[in-house]
Write a protein that holds these residues in place. Structure first.
Motif, short mmCIF file in Angstrom:
data_model
loop_
_atom_site.label_atom_id
_atom_site.label_comp_id
_atom_site.label_asym_id
_atom_site.label_seq_id
_atom_site.Cartn_x
_atom_site.Cartn_y
_atom_site.Cartn_z
N PRO A 153 0.81 -1.23 0.00
CA PRO A 153 0.00 0.00 0.00
C PRO A 153 0.84 1.28 0.00
O PRO A 153 0.44 2.28 -0.60
N SER A 194 0.53 4.24 -2.74
CA SER A 194 0.32 5.63 -2.30
C SER A 194 1.43 6.54 -2.84
O SER A 194 1.16 7.67 -3.26
N PHE A 242 -5.16 -3.79 -5.57
CA PHE A 242 -5.70 -2.44 -5.73
C PHE A 242 -6.15 -2.16 -7.17
O PHE A 242 -6.08 -1.03 -7.65
#
Length: 166
Positions: A50, A54, A134
């Motif tokens: 993650p 990001s 994602f």
């Protein structure tokens, strides 16, 4: 006619508004290229992290701000005070004509992303068969950038055709 003269003739044939849209189209195309390149060149472990995702989104935002500011500065430099002039009626209609297909692309991407997220959350086999963490987020980002490209492209085509909707 050599390439330099062809480029100069092409740029001279563009109105300032067409030049502005072309610069925005090129900037958005570059951002999409950067995003896709970074995503495809990342390892499976990186794509599942993650913080990496990001960071990629933050890079895209920073690059888009920097490149947009540089593009705007270039336009101000060559504009002869055309940057701050309001759009005339024809230009407003052309801008509106570019919104409809762009919204269709964006709406389609959002619907696909929502379906993909739901399929992943519930373990449905109908979701995308590629295993990209994602994926719904990536679909949203790509659909936004594609919608921008479609909007700018439609405006350029409409302006070139001389179409005016009223």
């Amino acid at each position: 006619m050599d390439n330099d003269n062809k480029l100069k003739a092409f740029l001279d044939s563009l109105s300032f508004r067409d030049l502005t849209i072309t610069v925005e189209l090129l900037i958005t195309g570059y951002i999409l290229y950067f995003y896709a390149t970074e995503l495809l060149s990342a390892s499976t472990v990186m794509r599942a992290d993650p913080s990496w995702v990001s960071g990629l989104l933050l890079k895209v935002i920073v690059i888009s701000i920097i490149v947009s500011i540089a593009g705007r500065a270039l336009l101000v430099f060559v504009s002869d005070d055309n940057v701050d002039k309001p759009l005339d009626e024809r230009q407003r209609f052309i801008a509106l004509a570019g919104l409809k297909p762009a919204y269709w692309v964006l709406q389609s991407g959002v619907c696909i992303a929502i379906f993909q997220y739901t399929a992943e959350a519930h373990g449905w086999p109908q979701g995308a068969t590629i295993a990209v963490p994602f994926l719904a987020l990536h679909i949203l980002v790509v659909s936004f950038l594609l919608a921008e490209l479609v909007g700018y492209g439609t405006q350029l085509v409409q302006a070139h055709k001389g179409a005016s909707y009223g």
